[in-house]
Scaffold this active site. Structure first.
Site: not given
Ligand code: NAD
Length: 330
Positions: A231, A260, A292
């Site tokens: 994000r 964005e 994105h």
């Molecule tokens: P997830 O919930 O499986 O994993 C997120 C991890 O981040 C967890 O292990 C959590 O403990 C950890 N976390 C929370 N706060 C943190 C911090 N301050 N520092 C470090 N780690 C922290 O999520 P995911 O499916 O792996 O997705 C991660 C992120 O990717 C989503 O939250 C979303 O913002 C982003 N995303 C982006 C796109 C894209 O198209 N660009 C698509 C999907 C997801």
């Protein structure tokens, strides 16, 4: 018949939802507009609103949707930082798609790194013009380099597997470490100091807004690559620009950007862009920006459509809340 109002839709996501809906037969209303105070009224007559990453689900918008008797908000994405969960609590349920294709995002992150590091974006343009010079295209081996992965959830884990395949050393940081995965978890500052590449894979929350700020950038190894596919507001864009200009940061791969909304997903090629930071980023040869797009694979679109309609069916037909997002999760 249950009517669902979809906001911020594009041809590619309409297609996957129309195909998936053949098994449900919902009355689907696609709106191109993003959800906000002015467009919330388009949901009149619907029972469900389906929203995406740059829709605005502030208190004011939620109030309007509740007045329109919307029963459920189904996010067709994993992130939910754009929803006022505190206000929604007890008034309207919010569901999401917690996982679709973590591979899609992890592979895009690595693709961006490969592009920038090996200057493929430059080489593509050069050879189209029969310029076969290699000057300025030198990259670095990823093999043996250290990658710092911030967030070891579904996407972070896929990204780590890919990096290990490249022979990279992996350092991980997560406030909730998964000891069963056997990763080398280290304190945040240690990761910053030791990594040649840093990739963000955590959700955005109030606590980690501008996690990568001026102080964090100062601690990084000189010549680091930064990848953000999570994000935009995890990174302070002004500090990042300064880090790039001072050459502390060798390159930035940005699939997300804190401002964005209103820009990404749209063709702005005829507009005078007012965002000075984004405009400046786009002048730099060592910044790669995608809109994105990391999620955008066929498999991910099918997964998003499948889980979203399942979530809607579960609540509207069976009164079950599947994949609900609640305030304390944030
Ligand atoms: P997830 O919930 O499986 O994993 C997120 C991890 O981040 C967890 O292990 C959590 O403990 C950890 N976390 C929370 N706060 C943190 C911090 N301050 N520092 C470090 N780690 C922290 O999520 P995911 O499916 O792996 O997705 C991660 C992120 O990717 C989503 O939250 C979303 O913002 C982003 N995303 C982006 C796109 C894209 O198209 N660009 C698509 C999907 C997801």
């Amino acid at each position: 018949m249950i009517r669902i109002s979809f906001y911020d839709t594009k041809p590619y996501d309409r297609q996957s939802f129309l195909e998936e809906n053949q098994g449900y037969g919902y009355d689907i209303m696609f709106h191109e507009e993003r959800l906000n105070e002015k467009t919330a009224c388009f949901a009149k007559g619907s029972q469900v609103v389906c929203a995406f990453v740059n829709d605005n689900l502030s208190q004011e918008v939620l109030e309007q949707l509740i007045r329109l008797d919307i029963k459920l908000i189904a996010m067709r994405c994993a992130g939910f930082n754009n929803v006022d969960l505190a206000y929604a609590k007890g008034k309207i349920p919010i569901v999401r798609v917690p996982a679709y294709s973590p591979y899609a995002v992890a592979e895009h992150a690595l693709g961006m790194l490969m592009t920038l590091n090996r200057k493929l974006h430059k080489a593509y343009i050069r050879t189209r013009d029969f310029n076969f010079s290699l000057d300025g295209l030198t990259g670095m081996d990823l093999h043996g380099k250290t990658v710092g992965v911030i967030g070891t959830g579904k996407i972070g884990q896929c990204f780590i597997s890919i990096c290990k395949g490249f022979g990279m050393e992996v350092l991980a940081y997560d406030p909730y470490p998964r000891e069963d995965l056997g990763y080398h978890y280290v304190p945040f500052d240690y990761l910053l100091e030791r990594s040649h590449v840093i990739s963000l894979h955590c959700p955005l929350s109030k606590e980690n807004y501008h996690l990568i700020d001026e102080t964090a950038i100062e601690k990084m190894k000189s010549g680091v690559y930064l990848i953000n596919t999570s994000r935009g507001a995890l990174v302070d864009s002004v500090a990042l620009l300064e880090g790039l200009l001072s050459k502390q940061i060798k390159g930035a791969c940005l699939d997300v950007y804190e401002e964005e909304g209103g820009m990404f997903y749209e063709d702005n090629s005829h507009h005078i862009i007012q965002d000075e930071i984004l405009s400046r980023f786009l002048t730099l040869p060592n910044v790669l920006i995608t809109s994105h797009q990391a999620f955008l694979t066929q498999e991910a679109l099918e997964g998003i459509a499948s889980t979203t309609l399942k979530n809607i069916y579960a609540y509207m037909e069976e009164n079950q809340l599947e994949n609900q997002v609640q305030e304390e999760e944030k």
